[in-house]
Scaffold this motif. Structure first.
Motif, PDB file in Angstrom:
ATOM      1  N   ASP A  24       0.820  -1.211   0.000  1.00 30.44           N
ATOM      2  CA  ASP A  24       0.000   0.000   0.000  1.00 30.44           C
ATOM      3  C   ASP A  24       0.852   1.258   0.000  1.00 30.44           C
ATOM      4  N   ARG A  25       2.072   1.123  -0.548  1.00 30.09           N
ATOM      5  CA  ARG A  25       2.911   2.314  -0.727  1.00 30.09           C
ATOM      6  C   ARG A  25       3.849   2.085  -1.913  1.00 30.09           C
ATOM      7  N   SER A  71       3.488   7.868  -0.513  1.00 30.13           N
ATOM      8  CA  SER A  71       2.110   7.422  -0.270  1.00 30.13           C
ATOM      9  C   SER A  71       1.441   7.198  -1.628  1.00 30.13           C
ATOM     10  N   LEU A  72       0.269   6.586  -1.618  1.00 25.88           N
ATOM     11  CA  LEU A  72      -0.403   6.290  -2.887  1.00 25.88           C
ATOM     12  C   LEU A  72      -0.763   7.554  -3.661  1.00 25.88           C
ATOM     13  N   GLU A  81       0.753  10.473  -3.524  1.00 24.55           N
ATOM     14  CA  GLU A  81       2.002  11.038  -4.041  1.00 24.55           C
ATOM     15  C   GLU A  81       2.477  10.252  -5.263  1.00 24.55           C
ATOM     16  N   GLU A 136      -7.655   1.431  -1.063  1.00 19.92           N
ATOM     17  CA  GLU A 136      -8.270   2.526  -0.322  1.00 19.92           C
ATOM     18  C   GLU A 136      -9.513   2.974  -1.093  1.00 19.92           C
ATOM     19  N   LYS A 155      -9.714  11.368  -2.603  1.00 20.92           N
ATOM     20  CA  LYS A 155      -8.530  11.927  -1.947  1.00 20.92           C
ATOM     21  C   LYS A 155      -7.540  12.427  -2.991  1.00 20.92           C
ATOM     22  N   PRO A 200       0.530  19.261   0.284  1.00 20.22           N
ATOM     23  CA  PRO A 200      -0.280  18.414   1.159  1.00 20.22           C
ATOM     24  C   PRO A 200       0.507  17.183   1.600  1.00 20.22           C
ATOM     25  N   LYS A 201       0.437  16.865   2.874  1.00 21.09           N
ATOM     26  CA  LYS A 201       1.021  15.626   3.404  1.00 21.09           C
ATOM     27  C   LYS A 201      -0.079  14.958   4.234  1.00 21.09           C
ATOM     28  N   THR A 202       0.134  13.701   4.579  1.00 22.07           N
ATOM     29  CA  THR A 202      -0.952  13.016   5.296  1.00 22.07           C
ATOM     30  C   THR A 202      -1.319  13.738   6.595  1.00 22.07           C
ATOM     31  N   PHE A 237      -2.969  12.093   8.971  1.00 23.18           N
ATOM     32  CA  PHE A 237      -3.402  10.982   9.836  1.00 23.18           C
ATOM     33  C   PHE A 237      -3.374  11.333  11.318  1.00 23.18           C
ATOM     34  N   GLY A 297      -6.290  13.020  12.208  1.00 22.16           N
ATOM     35  CA  GLY A 297      -7.552  12.373  11.828  1.00 22.16           C
ATOM     36  C   GLY A 297      -8.177  12.947  10.564  1.00 22.16           C
ATOM     37  N   HIS A 348      -7.564  13.946   6.138  1.00 23.60           N
ATOM     38  CA  HIS A 348      -6.830  13.430   4.995  1.00 23.60           C
ATOM     39  C   HIS A 348      -5.461  14.103   4.831  1.00 23.60           C
ATOM     40  N   PHE A 349      -5.432  15.433   4.970  1.00 24.21           N
ATOM     41  CA  PHE A 349      -4.168  16.132   4.720  1.00 24.21           C
ATOM     42  C   PHE A 349      -3.872  17.218   5.750  1.00 24.21           C
TER      43      PHE A 349
END
Lengths: 350, 350
Positions: free
Chosen positions: B186-187, B217-218, B220, B254, B260, B274-276, B278, B281, B283-284
């Motif tokens: 998943d990456r 990440s997916l 990116e 996902e 997203k 934009p970065k995660t 997480f 809580g 998306h970015f």
């Protein structure tokens, strides 16, 4: 030093026991061999402490990584966490959960491990049942349970999970009185000024509508009705609602009323003071003791009621815990089973 | 002063225009009468400035309140908000949303109102479509849109809702290069050390797996693939994935990948990073500019992508905004429509 990829293990010869195991505790010695997990071998390969062969051919890091990723579900995640723990100076061994981690200064064979670390992707929901099973395994051997959540950019967040038995200091659960109240659309109003004042001051029930009247939330109304502190009618006539009728109406307004109520009652019975946690996005904020409504202390917990079939969405869990910790509160998840059971999840630094 | 309850209005005589309207701007004068909403009349009754009669009988506060609550959906909530605004010193009139609120020092007839206030219960989901309709009504007449959310214990939280047009300062969207990468579970991993370094340093893509390799990440990975910066193969063979194939695989891992991704691309195109999100809580998390990965600035926004059919759960929205505001970030909701549209929701003090 050469290790051979055999199924989902890497096997190195006798000299590896001395050079790798006895110096840095990778793998497990067995019959004059050192047996390494795929993750351990990857880290040794990265550190250039080991070459890895598959069917007589030496594998580069990229090749080995792709191979291991096909052999072991979530290999990348486990590697990321293993590498992080190793680089933080911990000795790590495989375990019932993904890893057993030794305390600082502790070593395999010399001391016992301290934590079980369970690796999870942020993308995959974590069923409560799995969490509880891991908690039980760890608890049985008195280990700390750590969940290592890897986000989509491979950042790791560590959470400690513990059973909790929260108790407060409210010796009197409610003032001794009986007063009429009306169930309006989605709240309950106490009309009598004296009763309103006592309920608010002695137990921190409700919120004043004005100097004379008190508004109660549905869970507060149900609890006070069950204990015969208020008598509740509707707007339409003077028939008194009993507890079951009240709950039925409340469940119509709020589908999860029953679950919330059970946790509310449990917390009150534990001598705590639960109030709405709306501003924190949880069911309750919880005080150990409120001596007077004019001097509200810091609330110690946020509590969220969940069912036994709950599955944690990890971004949602992350947000809940981060917000709780940012306001210096513990985040409790209250599981509605025959008995209410509380789980405390906190972010920790390893 | 006497007012008569007539259907869902309270009507007072000519003298009320002078004594009530001209001094404190309750109601609207009409043909020598003063027409009051149920909420306005309740507040005058509470303040003992008005008696209210129904069919010739005077109503006490309790009786009037029950009557009004039956006549007007969410009467209690509206009363609670009206009372709060009045007690904070604002003049309030009914409006297209629930209330029009005048600025401090402003008065009906003398100045124009500043805000539209829309009252909502925390228990009831707020459809995005309703929010946007209110935003449009307010925007058409250049008013501020405020959502007053009343929680189950009758506490009010005010949120301001605004259109947003976030833009950043990243002149170069990605470094000029082309390098192979592998899509793992998943990456995505970039194996070349130089390319990894450039992608990380110039654009803050991915996270180093170690000194040589970069994990993307997916989203990116998809963005860099679409722009021909990376060539992606899977673990199993050397066939290159095109953008659509990549997205199909990512959507399998996902389910909301497409939504997203569209927001990710929109933010990158707006020269933002934009970065995660997480850990928050969302998306970015979003930076205006990252000049070097070794010196990461404060991120200014949290962004969460939602569909046009989205319904806000207010406790969830409350938590998101509170967490964002607690770390000094703006909370953006990015609506995936033909064009991505951003809505900024912030907690405000009235």
């Amino acid at each position: 030093m050469i290790g051979k990829l055999k199924e989902d293990r890497v096997v190195a010869g006798k000299e590896a026991i001395e050079e790798i195991y006895e110096t840095s505790y990778y793998g497990r010695p067995k019959n004059d061999n050192l047996i390494l997990t795929l993750v351990e071998a990857a880290h040794l390969l990265y550190r250039e402490k080991l070459e890895i062969e598959k069917e007589g051919e030496s594998l580069g890091f990229e090749e080995y990584f792709k191979n291991a990723s096909l052999l072991n579900p979530y290999f990348e995640l486990k590697y990321i966490v293993y590498k992080d723990l190793r680089e933080r100076g911990f000795y790590v061994q495989p375990g019932v959960a993904d890893f057993r981690v030794y305390p600082r200064g502790g070593k395999p064979g010399k001391s016992s491990s301290r934590s079980y670390v369970y690796v999870h992707s942020e993308r995959v929901a974590l069923p409560l049942s799995v969490l509880l099973k891991n908690l039980e395994s760890a608890g049985n051997v008195r280990k700390q349970l750590i969940i290592a959540v890897v986000d989509e950019e491979s950042d790791i967040t560590y959470y400690e999970v513990q059973e909790s038995d929260p108790t407060g200091n409210m010796e009197q659960l409610y003032p001794s009185l009986q007063t009429p109240a009306t169930m309006l659309e989605d709240r309950v109003i106490v009309w009598d000024g004296e009763a309103s004042g006592k309920l608010y001051e002695n137990g921190f029930y409700g919120k004043p509508l004005d100097q004379k009247r008190l508004q109660l939330s549905l869970v507060e109304g149900a609890f006070l009705l069950k204990n015969n502190i208020i008598e509740v009618t509707t707007r339409k006539d003077d028939n008194k609602l009993n507890f079951d009728e009240f709950c039925k109406r409340a469940a119509h307004i709020e589908p999860l009323f029953q679950r919330k109520y059970r946790v509310y009652e449990d917390l009150r019975t534990r001598k705590l003071v639960p109030k709405t946690g709306f501003k924190f996005g949880t069911h309750f904020r919880v005080y150990s003791e409120v001596k007077s409504a004019s001097k509200i202390p810091h609330s110690e917990y946020l509590a969220h009621s969940i069912g036994t079939q709950h599955e944690f969405s990890l971004p949602v869990m992350s947000r809940a815990i981060r917000l709780a910790n940012s306001v210096r509160k513990k985040m409790l998840f209250a599981i509605e089973a025959d008995e209410i059971r509380h789980i405390d999840i906190t972010r920790v630094k390893m």
